[in-house]
Design a protein around this motif. Structure first.
Motif, PDB file in Angstrom:
ATOM      1  N   HIS A   1      -2.266  12.433  -8.783  1.00 60.42           N
ATOM      2  CA  HIS A   1      -0.932  12.079  -8.314  1.00 60.42           C
ATOM      3  C   HIS A   1       0.168  12.693  -9.160  1.00 60.42           C
ATOM      4  O   HIS A   1       1.346  12.423  -8.941  1.00 60.42           O
TER       5      HIS A   1
ATOM      6  N   THR B   1       9.443  12.294  -3.060  1.00 61.47           N
ATOM      7  CA  THR B   1       8.676  11.076  -2.759  1.00 61.47           C
ATOM      8  C   THR B   1       8.873  10.044  -3.853  1.00 61.47           C
ATOM      9  O   THR B   1       8.860  10.376  -5.040  1.00 61.47           O
TER      10      THR B   1
ATOM     11  N   ASP C   1       5.655   4.786  -2.849  1.00 63.03           N
ATOM     12  CA  ASP C   1       5.211   5.365  -1.584  1.00 63.03           C
ATOM     13  C   ASP C   1       3.981   6.243  -1.781  1.00 63.03           C
ATOM     14  O   ASP C   1       3.138   6.377  -0.890  1.00 63.03           O
ATOM     15  N   ALA C   2       3.867   6.850  -2.963  1.00 61.69           N
ATOM     16  CA  ALA C   2       2.760   7.770  -3.230  1.00 61.69           C
ATOM     17  C   ALA C   2       1.489   7.053  -3.643  1.00 61.69           C
ATOM     18  O   ALA C   2       0.384   7.443  -3.227  1.00 61.69           O
ATOM     19  N   VAL C   3       1.593   6.008  -4.477  1.00 60.18           N
ATOM     20  CA  VAL C   3       0.381   5.401  -5.053  1.00 60.18           C
ATOM     21  C   VAL C   3       0.253   3.912  -4.781  1.00 60.18           C
ATOM     22  O   VAL C   3      -0.748   3.296  -5.148  1.00 60.18           O
ATOM     23  N   GLY C   4       1.245   3.303  -4.142  1.00 60.99           N
ATOM     24  CA  GLY C   4       1.232   1.860  -3.942  1.00 60.99           C
ATOM     25  C   GLY C   4       1.889   1.140  -5.105  1.00 60.99           C
ATOM     26  O   GLY C   4       2.199   1.729  -6.137  1.00 60.99           O
TER      27      GLY C   4
ATOM     28  N   LYS D   1      11.263   1.087  -4.602  1.00 54.33           N
ATOM     29  CA  LYS D   1       9.952   1.755  -4.655  1.00 54.33           C
ATOM     30  C   LYS D   1       9.845   2.727  -5.831  1.00 54.33           C
ATOM     31  O   LYS D   1       9.111   3.707  -5.780  1.00 54.33           O
TER      32      LYS D   1
ATOM     33  N   ALA E   1      -5.817   7.276  -3.260  1.00 50.52           N
ATOM     34  CA  ALA E   1      -5.018   6.140  -3.716  1.00 50.52           C
ATOM     35  C   ALA E   1      -5.774   4.840  -3.482  1.00 50.52           C
ATOM     36  O   ALA E   1      -6.220   4.555  -2.384  1.00 50.52           O
TER      37      ALA E   1
ATOM     38  N   GLU F   1       0.846  -1.195   0.000  1.00 51.99           N
ATOM     39  CA  GLU F   1       0.000   0.000   0.000  1.00 51.99           C
ATOM     40  C   GLU F   1       0.880   1.244   0.000  1.00 51.99           C
ATOM     41  O   GLU F   1       2.068   1.166   0.326  1.00 51.99           O
ATOM     42  N   PRO F   2       0.290   2.392  -0.359  1.00 56.05           N
ATOM     43  CA  PRO F   2       1.067   3.630  -0.245  1.00 56.05           C
ATOM     44  C   PRO F   2       1.512   3.832   1.196  1.00 56.05           C
ATOM     45  O   PRO F   2       0.855   3.365   2.130  1.00 56.05           O
ATOM     46  N   ARG F   3       2.637   4.493   1.377  1.00 52.25           N
ATOM     47  CA  ARG F   3       3.122   4.765   2.726  1.00 52.25           C
ATOM     48  C   ARG F   3       2.047   5.507   3.521  1.00 52.25           C
ATOM     49  O   ARG F   3       1.463   6.474   3.047  1.00 52.25           O
TER      50      ARG F   3
END
Length: 318
Positions: A166, A201, A205-208, A131, A100, A91-93
């Protein structure tokens, strides 16, 4: 009847062989190859400025492959752990946000091909140590075959819908298989992009990021995604085709009506069971009868270690 067409390097010995799209004679078709760094920091503003909404809207669907899968798989010994392997998604952070979800990991790809034409494909983020990885088709990163080259102005737009919540992400480098680069062989029609950070970023981390697996059996239930841009579609929305794949001449095959522009989009196995699913193949080759706007099935490269697995291992830490 066909469908769609780049890459980067971090290993010095590979770079000597593939810079500019030239690979050594007799190179193993299953080996990875890549282009030199695509977008260094000072170039990002130029690439982002290049892709205006008007250019994105007018981009042509990717050029279709014209060579069926004929190259033999590598005869190199494959370690047992690589014959059948899977890497989980993430999953995204910070967990799932309102912006997301699973579809945020799929996006539209835009690039300028080696003939100077602006084109579009589809792609998917894949979880890795770095990532930063996006998987797509080989024909979405390199023209494939003698005299062809790497593409430029390469960007990925997650959850594209005439823009994205995004943003637009630039690629630092592109990768593919020698089998695609040298011979345009769709058995090796798989590509990867390593993405630059955006505002500090990493893209996963942003979108999975989806998981990925290779060495799986044919006949899996999958959901096939993409951004078709040829009529009757216009590239503005994500579409999908659920179905049970079958083996046709060694290629995973699925019934689907998506058109050009969907190439490189993910075939997701175990879709809906978690926030993420497993990348099982990518859109590569489509079929129609008399009317090319009436597609009835697609094929993708079989994900073995020689195709997707070794490519993933090449880029997962970059």
């Amino acid at each position: 009847m066909p469908f769609v067409s780049r890459s980067r390097v971090a290993v010095a010995t590979l770079m000597l062989g593939v810079l500019g799209g030239v690979t050594p004679a007799g190179a193993d078709p299953a080996d990875n190859a890549s282009a030199s760094t695509l977008t260094v920091a000072q170039d990002e503003a130029r690439v982002l400025a290049y892709w205006t909404p008007e250019r994105m809207a007018s981009a042509l669907p990717a050029e279709v492959p014209t060579t069926s899968g004929k190259a033999p798989l590598s005869l190199k010994a494959v370690a047992p752990e690589n014959v059948l392997r899977r890497e989980d998604g993430v999953e995204p952070r910070g967990g799932v946000s309102p912006l997301a979800d699973v579809s945020s990991m799929t996006g539209r790809v835009f690039y300028t091909d080696d003939q100077g034409r602006n084109r579009s494909c589809s792609g998917s983020t894949v979880n890795s140590n770095s990532k930063r990885v996006v998987f797509t088709a080989g024909h979405c990163v390199h023209g494939g075959g003698s005299g062809r080259g790497w593409f430029t102005n390469w960007v990925f737009v997650p959850a594209y819908h005439q823009g994205s919540p995004h943003g637009t992400w630039t690629a630092s480098g592109l990768w593919s298989k020698n089998g695609w680069i040298n011979s345009a062989d769709r058995a090796f029609d798989v590509g990867a992009a390593v993405m630059n950070l955006r505002s500090g970023t990493r893209i996963v981390d942003a979108v999975g990021g989806q998981g990925i697996k290779w060495g799986e059996a044919y006949g899996a239930y999958i959901v096939q995604f993409g951004y078709p841009a040829d009529p009757p579609y216009n590239g503005s929305a994500l579409h999908n085709c659920p179905g049970t794949s079958w083996n046709e001449s060694g290629f995973p095959t699925n019934s689907c009506t998506m058109t050009g522009g969907a190439s490189g989009g993910p075939w997701l196995e175990s879709y809906g069971q978690n926030f993420w699913a497993y990348l099982y193949s990518v859109n590569s080759w489509m079929f129609w009868n008399s009317d090319p706007t009436r597609i009835y099935k697609w094929q993708g490269p079989y994900f073995s270690y020689d195709t997707a697995g070794s490519l993933y291992d090449a880029v997962k830490d970059l």
